[in-house]
Design a protein around this motif. Structure first.
Motif, PDB file in Angstrom:
ATOM      1  N   SER A 115       0.819  -1.215   0.000  1.00 18.76           N
ATOM      2  CA  SER A 115       0.000   0.000   0.000  1.00 18.76           C
ATOM      3  C   SER A 115       0.848   1.258   0.000  1.00 18.76           C
ATOM      4  O   SER A 115       0.307   2.365   0.106  1.00 18.76           O
ATOM      5  N   LYS A 116       2.166   1.097  -0.126  1.00 19.71           N
ATOM      6  CA  LYS A 116       3.072   2.242  -0.084  1.00 19.71           C
ATOM      7  C   LYS A 116       3.731   2.515  -1.437  1.00 19.71           C
ATOM      8  O   LYS A 116       4.723   3.220  -1.511  1.00 19.71           O
ATOM      9  N   ALA A 117       3.152   1.973  -2.499  1.00 21.07           N
ATOM     10  CA  ALA A 117       3.785   2.073  -3.815  1.00 21.07           C
ATOM     11  C   ALA A 117       2.950   2.869  -4.809  1.00 21.07           C
ATOM     12  O   ALA A 117       3.096   2.691  -6.024  1.00 21.07           O
ATOM     13  N   ASN A 118       2.050   3.727  -4.321  1.00 18.13           N
ATOM     14  CA  ASN A 118       1.348   4.707  -5.155  1.00 18.13           C
ATOM     15  C   ASN A 118       0.399   4.089  -6.167  1.00 18.13           C
ATOM     16  O   ASN A 118       0.132   4.686  -7.223  1.00 18.13           O
ATOM     17  N   ASP A 119      -0.140   2.905  -5.872  1.00 21.15           N
ATOM     18  CA  ASP A 119      -1.013   2.272  -6.857  1.00 21.15           C
ATOM     19  C   ASP A 119      -2.381   2.943  -6.955  1.00 21.15           C
ATOM     20  O   ASP A 119      -3.204   2.556  -7.789  1.00 21.15           O
ATOM     21  N   TRP A 120      -2.641   3.978  -6.148  1.00 17.55           N
ATOM     22  CA  TRP A 120      -3.871   4.745  -6.314  1.00 17.55           C
ATOM     23  C   TRP A 120      -3.957   5.349  -7.712  1.00 17.55           C
ATOM     24  O   TRP A 120      -5.061   5.600  -8.226  1.00 17.55           O
ATOM     25  N   LEU A 121      -2.799   5.547  -8.360  1.00 17.60           N
ATOM     26  CA  LEU A 121      -2.786   6.133  -9.699  1.00 17.60           C
ATOM     27  C   LEU A 121      -3.504   5.260 -10.726  1.00 17.60           C
ATOM     28  O   LEU A 121      -3.969   5.758 -11.757  1.00 17.60           O
ATOM     29  N   GLN A 122      -3.596   3.964 -10.456  1.00 18.22           N
ATOM     30  CA  GLN A 122      -4.207   3.049 -11.418  1.00 18.22           C
ATOM     31  C   GLN A 122      -5.722   3.161 -11.462  1.00 18.22           C
ATOM     32  O   GLN A 122      -6.359   2.586 -12.353  1.00 18.22           O
ATOM     33  N   SER A 123      -6.298   3.890 -10.535  1.00 21.36           N
ATOM     34  CA  SER A 123      -7.762   3.939 -10.407  1.00 21.36           C
ATOM     35  C   SER A 123      -8.419   4.937 -11.350  1.00 21.36           C
ATOM     36  O   SER A 123      -9.650   5.000 -11.410  1.00 21.36           O
ATOM     37  N   PHE A 124      -7.644   5.728 -12.065  1.00 21.78           N
ATOM     38  CA  PHE A 124      -8.207   6.837 -12.805  1.00 21.78           C
ATOM     39  C   PHE A 124      -7.861   6.752 -14.290  1.00 21.78           C
ATOM     40  O   PHE A 124      -6.824   6.214 -14.679  1.00 21.78           O
ATOM     41  N   ASP A 125      -8.766   7.286 -15.104  1.00 20.08           N
ATOM     42  CA  ASP A 125      -8.566   7.282 -16.555  1.00 20.08           C
ATOM     43  C   ASP A 125      -7.542   8.343 -16.949  1.00 20.08           C
ATOM     44  O   ASP A 125      -7.562   9.460 -16.447  1.00 20.08           O
ATOM     45  N   LEU A 126      -6.671   7.962 -17.851  1.00 23.30           N
ATOM     46  CA  LEU A 126      -5.669   8.880 -18.399  1.00 23.30           C
ATOM     47  C   LEU A 126      -5.685   8.766 -19.915  1.00 23.30           C
ATOM     48  O   LEU A 126      -6.074   7.722 -20.457  1.00 23.30           O
TER      49      LEU A 126
END
Length: 348
Positions: free
Chosen positions: A172-183
């Motif tokens: 949970s410390k590797a910034n995978d929140w970025l994968q949740s959003f469309d780019l």
């Protein structure tokens, strides 16, 4: 009452005579007088002054001053801490108070992360109204906190929010929140092609890959990986492509990182974004201990290029030190180092 010294105003949120809250980052850019540390007027949780832990389960609202910094890389990491907190306390209302002079490209990241946050406010603002179910956390001016220099960044932010870092798993410390959003997708012809992304420029020259070695490094990368090298800097090489014009904003920058088969960089935001997207990375560090930045990034191979003269420096105008960094990069980016990282196959 005597006015506090300039040094006394570093490391804290500030309050003026009209009871407006300021961040030192904005004060440096505006003429503002009669400022005092906020904690002299309002009880705040400030891990730089006194470590603390919060029972977030009993809170209804969390106010965070300077959440989560004014740099892009810091913000990527800091939002990871907020993402973990929100996942475990979905009913918690998180209000961030940010510097109004923060770079626009950083603020774009908070637009992307808006589903994780209750609201983003821009200071100066009146003091947040608190009740028994609310807490006020001060993360202002973090580069002046002693912990900033000896604590992994994600643990620094978790502690700053009153969370015990040991409670949070490494995954949970590797910034995978970025994968949740469309780019957006990378521009053609790279949308369906493998490429290596080269990001040599950090926020300060000392931590950047020196221009004197960039061409040599690109040649080494081409010879070893046989992949076209893309980047955002002007650099003349037959297998290098400057895609700066195709990256007009933060969302496109993140898209280029996400689409890469491999990232080669230094102490930059790209390293933290690559970790979030699962992109294999080779990153060199000439002045900051690599474990402070990449400890929880299993796909990142970090090169420790520090010398005693460079160790711990966030920036320097000393040309002799910058020349030392040039030698470290020339020696450190060896064929053996390149063998440590294998590109991934990207299916878009």
């Amino acid at each position: 009452m005597a006015s506090p010294s300039a040094a006394a105003l570093h490391g804290y949120s500030l309050i003026d005579a009209r009871q407006q809250v300021w961040l030192p980052y904005d004060v440096e850019r505006e003429a503002t007088a009669n400022l005092r540390p906020l904690h002299e007027y309002q009880a705040t949780q400030h891990a730089g002054r006194q470590p603390f832990r919060l029972d977030h389960g009993r809170l209804r609202t969390l106010h965070v001053l300077n959440g989560m910094g004014v740099a892009l890389g810091d913000s990527i990491i800091g939002i990871s801490a907020l993402a973990w907190l929100k996942a475990h306390h979905p009913d918690l209302h998180i209000h961030l108070y940010r510097a109004r002079h923060a770079p626009r490209y950083v603020e774009a990241l908070y637009q992307l992360a808006s589903p994780l946050l209750q609201q983003v406010h821009y200071l100066p603002q009146p003091l947040p109204k608190l009740d028994a179910d609310a807490a006020l956390v001060d993360l202002a001016d973090i580069v002046y906190w002693p912990q900033f220099d000896d604590t992994p960044m994600i643990d620094f932010f978790l502690s700053g929010l009153g969370i015990d870092p040991a409670r949070v798993p490494a995954a949970s410390k590797a910034n995978d929140w970025l994968q949740s959003f469309d780019l957006p997708l990378p521009a053609k012809p790279w949308r369906h092609s493998a490429y290596l992304l080269f990001c040599p420029r950090a926020s300060v020259p000392l931590r950047s890959i020196p221009q004197a070695v960039q061409h040599t490094l690109v040649e080494q990368l081409w010879q070893h990986y046989q992949l076209p090298v893309l980047g955002f800097e002007p650099l003349h090489h037959p297998h290098y492509y400057n895609v700066a014009a195709l990256s007009p904003d933060t969302f496109h920058f993140l898209s280029w990182v996400r689409g890469a088969s491999l990232l080669v960089s230094t102490d930059t935001a790209a390293v933290h974004a690559a970790a979030g997207f699962g992109v294999p990375t080779l990153a060199g560090f000439v002045s900051i201990a690599p474990w402070l930045r990449t400890r929880d990034y299993p796909l990142c191979h970090s090169l420790d290029l520090r010398l005693p003269e460079l160790n711990g420096l966030h920036h320097s105008d000393d040309k002799a030190l910058e020349q030392l960094a040039v030698h470290q990069w020339r020696d450190g980016m060896s064929p053996d180092a390149l063998k440590q990282v294998k590109p991934r196959s990207v299916h878009r």
